[in-house]
Motif scaffolding. Structure first.
Motif, PDB file in Angstrom:
ATOM      1  N   LEU A 122       0.743  -0.713  -0.120  1.00 44.46           N
ATOM      2  CA  LEU A 122       0.327  -0.431   0.247  1.00 44.46           C
ATOM      3  C   LEU A 122       0.719   0.833  -0.325  1.00 44.46           C
ATOM      4  O   LEU A 122       0.899   2.558  -0.909  1.00 44.46           O
ATOM      5  N   LEU A 123       1.962   1.265   0.841  1.00 44.16           N
ATOM      6  CA  LEU A 123       2.789   2.229   0.265  1.00 44.16           C
ATOM      7  C   LEU A 123       3.533   2.600  -0.391  1.00 44.16           C
ATOM      8  O   LEU A 123       4.033   3.459  -1.072  1.00 44.16           O
ATOM      9  N   ARG A 124       3.674   1.425  -0.521  1.00 42.69           N
ATOM     10  CA  ARG A 124       4.333   1.995  -2.609  1.00 42.69           C
ATOM     11  C   ARG A 124       3.753   2.533  -3.637  1.00 42.69           C
ATOM     12  O   ARG A 124       3.680   3.228  -4.752  1.00 42.69           O
ATOM     13  N   ILE A 148      -4.188   5.994   1.733  1.00 42.85           N
ATOM     14  CA  ILE A 148      -3.328   5.692   3.498  1.00 42.85           C
ATOM     15  C   ILE A 148      -4.143   5.105   4.797  1.00 42.85           C
ATOM     16  O   ILE A 148      -3.964   4.288   6.091  1.00 42.85           O
ATOM     17  N   ASN A 149      -5.473   5.817   4.582  1.00 43.81           N
ATOM     18  CA  ASN A 149      -6.601   4.854   5.597  1.00 43.81           C
ATOM     19  C   ASN A 149      -6.510   3.135   5.216  1.00 43.81           C
ATOM     20  O   ASN A 149      -6.873   2.953   6.836  1.00 43.81           O
ATOM     21  N   LYS A 150      -6.138   2.588   4.337  1.00 42.00           N
ATOM     22  CA  LYS A 150      -6.592   1.205   4.563  1.00 42.00           C
ATOM     23  C   LYS A 150      -5.358   0.743   4.750  1.00 42.00           C
ATOM     24  O   LYS A 150      -5.000  -0.470   6.368  1.00 42.00           O
ATOM     25  N   VAL A 151      -3.996   1.434   5.021  1.00 36.62           N
ATOM     26  CA  VAL A 151      -2.838   0.996   5.806  1.00 36.62           C
ATOM     27  C   VAL A 151      -3.232   1.184   7.467  1.00 36.62           C
ATOM     28  O   VAL A 151      -2.735   0.319   8.351  1.00 36.62           O
ATOM     29  N   ARG A 152      -3.846   2.122   7.983  1.00 34.51           N
ATOM     30  CA  ARG A 152      -4.398   2.470   9.128  1.00 34.51           C
ATOM     31  C   ARG A 152      -5.024   1.524  10.057  1.00 34.51           C
ATOM     32  O   ARG A 152      -5.099   0.790  10.917  1.00 34.51           O
ATOM     33  N   VAL A 158      -0.156   6.533  10.215  1.00 39.21           N
ATOM     34  CA  VAL A 158       0.604   7.538   9.524  1.00 39.21           C
ATOM     35  C   VAL A 158       0.008   8.913   9.841  1.00 39.21           C
ATOM     36  O   VAL A 158      -1.101   8.537   9.961  1.00 39.21           O
ATOM     37  N   ASP A 159       1.181   9.473   9.971  1.00 37.12           N
ATOM     38  CA  ASP A 159       0.620  11.101  10.386  1.00 37.12           C
ATOM     39  C   ASP A 159       0.140  11.882   8.462  1.00 37.12           C
ATOM     40  O   ASP A 159       0.279  11.009   7.842  1.00 37.12           O
ATOM     41  N   ASP A 160      -1.056  12.501   8.505  1.00 42.39           N
ATOM     42  CA  ASP A 160      -0.997  13.573   7.842  1.00 42.39           C
ATOM     43  C   ASP A 160      -0.245  14.118   7.399  1.00 42.39           C
ATOM     44  O   ASP A 160      -1.137  14.583   6.433  1.00 42.39           O
TER      45      ASP A 160
END
Length: 298
Positions: A122-124, A148-152, A158-160
């Motif tokens: 996801l980050l990639r 990013i929500n999927k990562v969370r 993960v910060d905004d």
């Protein structure tokens, strides 16, 4: 019917989130909230046993027994309704809502290693994102936030600020003035995502308004040109009938009939005959003829 049973029935009338094998983490969060709202989560989380009724049960014992049995049955029914047919085949033989929930969690959430690989992918994907040519600022930012929500949901914070930094380095050059203004007036380590969105949307709206104004001006000029063209093509102007109709006297194009050299109402000043002008007169020795005619008169 008491309040508890009313809440169960009203919640079951709502549409449960459907799991089709994709984005399990998101579905699990939504489904748990749905079950809690329906007062069914206890049956999923604990899978309590319902003790048998005594020989001579009281009214309250009968009521509580029925309520517990119905809650377990409705929780199981709700789980069936919240998965696609292909997923239901995998859980249809399980006897309880809790067993179904745990099976789906083990099957689709995976262990810590699998979740770590999902986060990495996801980050990639997040880093590869770029704003498309015809995409709005809001649509692009929503796309980044969704990743990013999927990562969370997978347990990684993960910060905004990471999203803000990604936006500022990946938006098109046309937003460069707004980016420079933000960098000069704001603390980029503390700036809110909503501030960035508002600033970029403001510039986007200004560009859109200027584009609309330019289009209106172009349409106005084009309309005037079309109107002039229609007047010239339908009126009795010089360049209208000249270029389209043939002269009725000589049969040629390029001049109106009232300027033709072969008009029947014009008199030649060389031969004194009607029907043409001297420029195209074919008579020879015209001057001698005129001299002899004058002598005869004398």
């Amino acid at each position: 019917m008491d309040q508890s049973e009313n809440s169960v029935n009203s919640a079951l009338n709502m549409v449960a989130p459907i799991f089709d094998g994709e984005n399990y983490e998101v579905w699990a969060v939504r489904m748990q909230a749905f079950m809690e709202g329906a007062d069914l989560w206890e049956a999923v989380e604990e899978d309590y046993d319902v003790p048998p009724l005594p020989v001579n049960p009281t009214t309250n014992q009968l009521k509580n027994h029925k309520e517990k049995v119905m809650r377990k049955a409705k929780a199981k029914s709700c789980m069936f309704a919240a998965v696609s047919p292909s997923i239901m085949i995998k859980i249809m033989k399980l006897q309880s809502a809790k067993g179904m929930w745990e099976f789906l969690k083990k099957e689709y959430e995976g262990d810590e290693k699998i979740r770590g690989l999902k986060v990495l992918n996801l980050l990639r994907e997040f880093e590869r994102q770029k704003m498309k040519e015809n995409e709005s600022v809001k649509d692009y930012i929503d796309r980044l936030v969704d990743i990013i929500n999927k990562v969370r949901i997978l347990g990684t914070e993960v910060d905004d600020v990471k999203i803000v930094q990604k936006i500022l380095v990946s938006i098109p050059e046309k937003f460069e003035a707004t980016v420079a203004s933000l960098e000069n007036t704001k603390d980029m380590a503390k700036i809110k995502l909503s501030e960035v969105l508002c600033a970029l949307q403001a510039q986007e709206q200004r560009r859109f308004m200027r584009k609309e104004e330019s289009m209106r001006k172009d349409e106005s000029v084009e309309g005037a040109l079309i109107a002039n063209a229609k007047i010239n093509s339908t009126g009795n102007e010089k360049f209208g009938e000249q270029s389209i109709e043939s002269c009725k006297h000589c049969g040629k194009k390029g001049h109106p009939h009232w300027r033709c050299w072969k008009r029947p109402d014009v008199k030649c000043r060389k031969c004194n005959k009607m029907g043409h002008v001297e420029k195209i007169c074919k008579e020879k020795n015209t001057e001698n003829v005129e001299i002899e005619a004058n002598k005869a008169e004398e």
